[in-house]
Design a protein around this motif. Structure first.
Motif, PDB file in Angstrom:
ATOM      1  N   ASP A 179       1.703   2.732   8.373  1.00  0.00           N
ATOM      2  CA  ASP A 179       1.708   3.165   6.976  1.00  0.00           C
ATOM      3  C   ASP A 179       3.051   2.814   6.341  1.00  0.00           C
ATOM      4  O   ASP A 179       4.084   3.423   6.653  1.00  0.00           O
ATOM      5  N   ILE A 180       3.054   1.796   5.440  1.00  0.00           N
ATOM      6  CA  ILE A 180       4.314   1.381   4.803  1.00  0.00           C
ATOM      7  C   ILE A 180       4.412   1.846   3.344  1.00  0.00           C
ATOM      8  O   ILE A 180       5.289   1.393   2.605  1.00  0.00           O
ATOM      9  N   ASP A 181       3.525   2.753   2.955  1.00  0.00           N
ATOM     10  CA  ASP A 181       3.654   3.447   1.653  1.00  0.00           C
ATOM     11  C   ASP A 181       4.987   4.226   1.674  1.00  0.00           C
ATOM     12  O   ASP A 181       5.421   4.674   2.732  1.00  0.00           O
ATOM     13  N   HIS A 183       5.502   7.122   0.790  1.00  0.00           N
ATOM     14  CA  HIS A 183       5.239   8.525   1.145  1.00  0.00           C
ATOM     15  C   HIS A 183       4.752   8.650   2.593  1.00  0.00           C
ATOM     16  O   HIS A 183       4.175   7.702   3.140  1.00  0.00           O
ATOM     17  N   HIS A 184       4.960   9.822   3.180  1.00  0.00           N
ATOM     18  CA  HIS A 184       4.505  10.090   4.546  1.00  0.00           C
ATOM     19  C   HIS A 184       2.977  10.119   4.611  1.00  0.00           C
ATOM     20  O   HIS A 184       2.335  10.779   3.795  1.00  0.00           O
ATOM     21  N   GLY A 185       2.395   9.450   5.586  1.00  0.00           N
ATOM     22  CA  GLY A 185       0.935   9.426   5.759  1.00  0.00           C
ATOM     23  C   GLY A 185       0.437  10.683   6.460  1.00  0.00           C
ATOM     24  O   GLY A 185      -0.168  10.628   7.531  1.00  0.00           O
ATOM     25  N   SER A 202       4.326   6.156  10.448  1.00  0.00           N
ATOM     26  CA  SER A 202       4.598   6.084   9.011  1.00  0.00           C
ATOM     27  C   SER A 202       6.079   5.833   8.768  1.00  0.00           C
ATOM     28  O   SER A 202       6.939   6.489   9.359  1.00  0.00           O
ATOM     29  N   PHE A 203       6.362   4.868   7.905  1.00  0.00           N
ATOM     30  CA  PHE A 203       7.703   4.626   7.374  1.00  0.00           C
ATOM     31  C   PHE A 203       7.708   5.254   5.979  1.00  0.00           C
ATOM     32  O   PHE A 203       6.797   4.994   5.194  1.00  0.00           O
ATOM     33  N   HIS A 204       8.694   6.065   5.648  1.00  0.00           N
ATOM     34  CA  HIS A 204       8.673   6.725   4.335  1.00  0.00           C
ATOM     35  C   HIS A 204      10.041   7.262   3.939  1.00  0.00           C
ATOM     36  O   HIS A 204      10.910   7.455   4.793  1.00  0.00           O
TER      37      HIS A 204
HETATM   38 CA    CA Z   1       4.452   5.743   4.753  1.00  0.00          CA
END
Ligand code: CA
Ligand code: ZLM
Ligand code: ZN
Length: 393
Positions: A179-181, A183-185, A202-204
């Protein structure tokens, strides 16, 4: 003109429905489904549809939505009347059920159709991967990672990703969710907290109390009870404002490379939220289209079947740039794509700059200060490596 041809030896499918894109969250709400129309038109003006199988997404059925969501919640989602004004501004005392009807998750006209089409696209994509009819399946209308079993959250009502991953689990032993959004997934992480068949990463941006949703610290790796097989299978990469392409790519490749060795996923589900780009209305990072796309390219090179979802992204012109470039990576024409946006592209003036790859100065004027130190990045990588000692498949 651009010599776009089908990639050799593998198949890419593209799942979309223009009906989904016509919905509105409200006048000034940051989530604009129209960005999907802008993306599709840019993809088309490059001629990319010639290199893919293109499917018109159907709406997911009630039964399909029920694979993750509670029926009480779905029932209310399907019957709650639309509201023209967000409830907490209009009437702060009125009860909010399932977090539906506040300003983040308004009850707009056609909400249920919008949600079921988003999930339908992601589920179609998962089925194409399961049937081996696609090697890479693209569903830019999905990626709504915050939705919970019986609660809407952060512009997300139906968790299309969880529904698609549940489908993948019918055919594959292990799914890696990335998850590279910005925000945290959290919704996807929580849904698979107790299984070792899904690893979530997740990256956030992480700054609890200030930045939504406030979860996803480095030490949050899944409930560490003795009998939880899912312990150590949630990886979080909390970041500060202003991270650059170079740092992000270094982190992404070190972390995903190690995870690939230890977890050995049979399929990848990649959420490509474009709010991690510089100049996003809600985001705080300094990523460029190239750095965001490099994550997609790295995953593709692992040679594992992959679903690519959309997600956040609140500056539509930059969302369209990133998702078009990432579509070109999927079909392997990114190295020969003309960086000048085609003259015949609809809404060409909306892009402001006529290139797919605007510079940070073009996007921001003054680049945002980078609050990520080299030392902190090393700590993160070390922590992830320590977690992976518990994971061996
Ligand atoms: Ca993310
Ligand atoms: N207020 N309008 C990312 C989801 C982020 C929660 C603080 C609402 C907004 C934001 C809504 C027009 C994904 C929070 C914010 C103001 C409580 C969030 C409506 C502006 C507006 O102008 C706005 C009246 C709205 C919402 C800003 N909300 C910015 N950040 C986050 C949710 C979703 O990208 O990860 C995946 C698709 N919500 O911070 C508040 C705590 C509601
Ligand atoms: Zn986001």
């Amino acid at each position: 003109e651009y010599n776009i041809v089908r990639p050799k030896g593998y198949t890419v499918s593209y799942h979309a429905n223009p009906e989904m894109e016509k919905h509105h969250f409200g006048q000034t709400h940051p989530m604009k489904p129209w960005r999907l129309t802008l993306t599709k038109s840019l993809v088309s003006s490059y001629g990319m549809p010639f290199a893919m199988d293109n499917y018109l997404t159907r709406a997911a059925t009630y039964e399909e939505l029920k694979s993750f969501h509670a029926s009480e919640y779905l029932e209310y989602l399907g019957t709650a009347p639309a509201e023209d004004m967000p409830r907490d501004i209009d009437n702060p005392d009125k009860e909010v059920k399932f977090n539906l009807g506040g300003s983040d998750c308004p009850l707009f006209h056609g909400l249920y159709d919008y949600c079921s089409m988003s999930a339908g696209g992601s589920l179609d994509a998962a089925r194409k991967i399961c049937n081996k009819q696609s090697d890479i399946a693209i569903a830019w209308g999905g990626g709504l990672h915050h939705a919970k079993r019986s609660e809407a959250s952060g512009f997300c009502y139906i968790n299309d990703i969880v529904i698609a991953v549940l489908q993948l689990l019918r055919c594959y032993p292990r799914v890696l969710y990335i998850d590279i959004d910005v925000h945290h997934g959290d919704g996807v992480e929580e849904a698979f907290f107790s299984t070792d068949r899904v690893m979530t990463v997740s990256f956030h941006k992480y700054q609890p109390d200030i930045f939504f949703p406030g979860t996803g610290g480095l030490d949050d790796n899944g409930p560490k009870s003795e009998h939880n097989p899912g312990a150590h299978h949630a990886i979080n990469v909390p970041l500060n404002d202003g991270i650059t392409d170079e740092q992000y790519q270094y982190l992404f490749e070190s972390i995903i490379g190690k995870i690939n060795e230890h977890f050995r996923p049979s399929v990848i589900a990649l959420q490509c939220g474009a709010d991690s780009l510089a100049g996003d209305r809600l985001g705080r990072f300094n990523l460029q289209v190239q750095g965001h796309g490099a994550c997609v390219e790295y995953c593709k090179k692992l040679g594992i079947p992959m679903i690519i979802f959309g997600g956040g992204g609140y500056t539509p012109r930059n969302v369209a740039r990133a998702w078009s470039f990432e579509t070109s990576i999927a079909i392997d024409c990114h190295t020969k794509i003309n960086p000048i946006i085609p003259q015949h592209a609809p809404w060409r003036d909306r892009f402001i700059h006529d290139t797919l790859f605007p510079t940070l100065e073009q996007i921001l004027g003054e680049p945002r200060a980078n609050r990520n130190t080299a030392k902190r990045l090393q700590e993160i990588i070390q922590h992830v490596h320590d977690q992976l000692r518990f994971v061996n498949h």
